[in-house]
Write a protein that holds these residues in place. Sequence first.
Motif, PDB file in Angstrom:
ATOM      1  N   LEU A 272      -0.643  -1.851 -12.380  1.00 24.92           N
ATOM      2  CA  LEU A 272      -1.332  -0.556 -12.260  1.00 24.92           C
ATOM      3  C   LEU A 272      -1.204   0.258 -13.542  1.00 24.92           C
ATOM      4  O   LEU A 272      -2.140   0.954 -13.946  1.00 24.92           O
ATOM      5  CB  LEU A 272      -0.745   0.223 -11.065  1.00 24.92           C
TER       6      LEU A 272
ATOM      7  N   SER B 279       0.102 -10.928  -3.409  1.00 25.34           N
ATOM      8  CA  SER B 279       1.220 -10.053  -3.776  1.00 25.34           C
ATOM      9  C   SER B 279       2.551 -10.630  -3.332  1.00 25.34           C
ATOM     10  O   SER B 279       3.587 -10.018  -3.536  1.00 25.34           O
ATOM     11  CB  SER B 279       1.029  -8.679  -3.112  1.00 25.34           C
TER      12      SER B 279
ATOM     13  N   ASP C 126       6.562 -17.653  -2.771  1.00 26.53           N
ATOM     14  CA  ASP C 126       6.326 -18.491  -1.584  1.00 26.53           C
ATOM     15  C   ASP C 126       4.869 -18.930  -1.438  1.00 26.53           C
ATOM     16  O   ASP C 126       4.596 -19.905  -0.731  1.00 26.53           O
ATOM     17  CB  ASP C 126       6.718 -17.729  -0.309  1.00 26.53           C
TER      18      ASP C 126
ATOM     19  N   ASN D 169       7.246   2.185  -2.036  1.00 23.68           N
ATOM     20  CA  ASN D 169       6.472   1.044  -2.522  1.00 23.68           C
ATOM     21  C   ASN D 169       7.387  -0.129  -2.811  1.00 23.68           C
ATOM     22  O   ASN D 169       8.568   0.055  -3.133  1.00 23.68           O
ATOM     23  CB  ASN D 169       5.738   1.429  -3.815  1.00 23.68           C
TER      24      ASN D 169
ATOM     25  N   GLY E 139       1.312  -0.936   6.937  1.00 26.87           N
ATOM     26  CA  GLY E 139       0.651   0.194   6.285  1.00 26.87           C
ATOM     27  C   GLY E 139       1.599   0.931   5.364  1.00 26.87           C
ATOM     28  O   GLY E 139       2.461   0.325   4.717  1.00 26.87           O
TER      29      GLY E 139
ATOM     30  N   GLY F 129       1.008  -2.137   2.924  1.00 27.77           N
ATOM     31  CA  GLY F 129       0.460  -0.906   2.354  1.00 27.77           C
ATOM     32  C   GLY F 129      -0.783  -1.155   1.529  1.00 27.77           C
ATOM     33  O   GLY F 129      -1.873  -0.638   1.830  1.00 27.77           O
ATOM     34  N   VAL F 130      -0.658  -1.960   0.491  1.00 26.01           N
ATOM     35  CA  VAL F 130      -1.835  -2.306  -0.321  1.00 26.01           C
ATOM     36  C   VAL F 130      -2.814  -3.110   0.531  1.00 26.01           C
ATOM     37  O   VAL F 130      -4.036  -2.913   0.454  1.00 26.01           O
ATOM     38  CB  VAL F 130      -1.430  -3.117  -1.576  1.00 26.01           C
TER      39      VAL F 130
ATOM     40  N   ILE G 277       7.609  -1.914  -5.314  1.00 25.86           N
ATOM     41  CA  ILE G 277       8.177  -1.888  -6.662  1.00 25.86           C
ATOM     42  C   ILE G 277       9.539  -1.174  -6.669  1.00 25.86           C
ATOM     43  O   ILE G 277      10.407  -1.475  -7.499  1.00 25.86           O
ATOM     44  CB  ILE G 277       7.196  -1.243  -7.670  1.00 25.86           C
TER      45      ILE G 277
ATOM     46  N   TYR H 130      12.139  -3.734  -6.327  1.00 24.50           N
ATOM     47  CA  TYR H 130      12.393  -4.511  -7.560  1.00 24.50           C
ATOM     48  C   TYR H 130      13.303  -3.732  -8.521  1.00 24.50           C
ATOM     49  O   TYR H 130      14.157  -4.316  -9.180  1.00 24.50           O
ATOM     50  CB  TYR H 130      11.096  -4.846  -8.292  1.00 24.50           C
TER      51      TYR H 130
ATOM     52  N   LEU I  75      11.335  -2.281   4.843  1.00 27.69           N
ATOM     53  CA  LEU I  75      10.274  -2.862   4.008  1.00 27.69           C
ATOM     54  C   LEU I  75      10.589  -4.323   3.654  1.00 27.69           C
ATOM     55  O   LEU I  75       9.748  -5.206   3.801  1.00 27.69           O
ATOM     56  CB  LEU I  75      10.101  -2.016   2.737  1.00 27.69           C
ATOM     57  N   GLU I  76      11.816  -4.556   3.202  1.00 27.89           N
ATOM     58  CA  GLU I  76      12.209  -5.921   2.816  1.00 27.89           C
ATOM     59  C   GLU I  76      12.289  -6.847   4.019  1.00 27.89           C
ATOM     60  O   GLU I  76      12.086  -8.052   3.880  1.00 27.89           O
ATOM     61  CB  GLU I  76      13.586  -5.906   2.146  1.00 27.89           C
TER      62      GLU I  76
END
Length: 323
Positions: free
Chosen positions: A264, A214, A218, A41, A317, A151-152, A43, A46, A310-311
């Motif tokens: 969440l 999300s 930007d 995810n 998805g 994903g979300v 997160i 982060y 991911l980044e």
Amino acid sequence: MSKAIRIHATGGPEVLRWENVPVPEPGPGEVLLRHEAVGLNYIDVYFRNGLYKLPNLPAVIGQEGAGVVEALGEGVTSLKVGDRVAYAGSLGAYAMLRVITADRVIKLPDGVISKVAAAIMLQGLTAHYLIHRTHAVKPGETILVHAAAGGVGLLLCQWASHLGARVIGVVSSAAKADLAKAAGAAHTIVGTATLAADVKRITGGEMVPVVYDSVGRDTFLVSLDCLAPLGLMVSFGNSSGPVPPFELSLLSAKGSLFITRPSLATYTAKRPVFEKMAADLFAAVAAGVLHASINQTFPLSEAAAAHAALEGRHTTGQTVLIP
Ligand code: NDP
């Protein structure tokens, strides 16, 4: 010994190290869980890069996993050894074995394999609260969803379109637009250069009652420009960086707007609500309303490569890490 991905200092994907760690022992109220799959995810990025603070270092990051209960701590009566469970929102997932509070896991229904549970638990529960509670999406309503092929994002497209909403999905490429459309988005917008004008055209000048943003830094200002008067800005992530401080009066100038920055953890804090949300999620999967799009799978030991993908905006998805 067991194995886990640990970080000793925050930084880029290279700080993720596959290391030997002791087998943890469950304390009172906890269980020992053997992961069969771990969810990736945003997160996790982060916590890895220091935007969100870890309680201590070295640390095992990751918030989501699914697997089998191997041992029970004192006083645990709600679970037994061999139960298949999943969870979302408990730090320490990037490991073969972990301990977790029994209260924070959900027993998996038969038919939901661990890989699927680890893919959709966190992102599906997020989609759940965003469209049912942060703003209850109504049939016929037009909503704007950023990162719609993420994903979300794909789960929001699936669930909101099932509820009868007309989803406008924002993505960064034509291929991602195709994915968002296949997931139920009625319209897609590639890039944000003319976003407010595009939304104006699609909505016949009405604009939208809610934006699910999300992306953060930007897109924050242009998202406000996409809202109808009295609209709700749901700023729920920072994939481009955190939103900088802004003048509150901006909200009145742009049409008496509302804004929320939800998480969440708040929405799942109470166990009965957490259970109900998970039951709704798995019912939606069983009914075919939601489906996992596990478009990337990595060995857990290669979490660094998964983070880079991911980044780098190369994933779509869900992404699952296999211990
Ligand atoms: P995604 O799969 O959506 O990946 C992030 C996507 O964001 C990218 O694929 C990309 O899509 C888009 N993006 C836009 N700008 C950037 C950028 N500068 N760098 C990287 N990506 C960018 O991730 P998740 O589904 O895991 O999470 C989506 C968001 O939702 C995250 O911000 C996450 O923090 C947030 N979230 C918040 C929760 C909450 O409760 N508040 C819970 C769960 C997730 P594209 O190329 O199409 O622009």
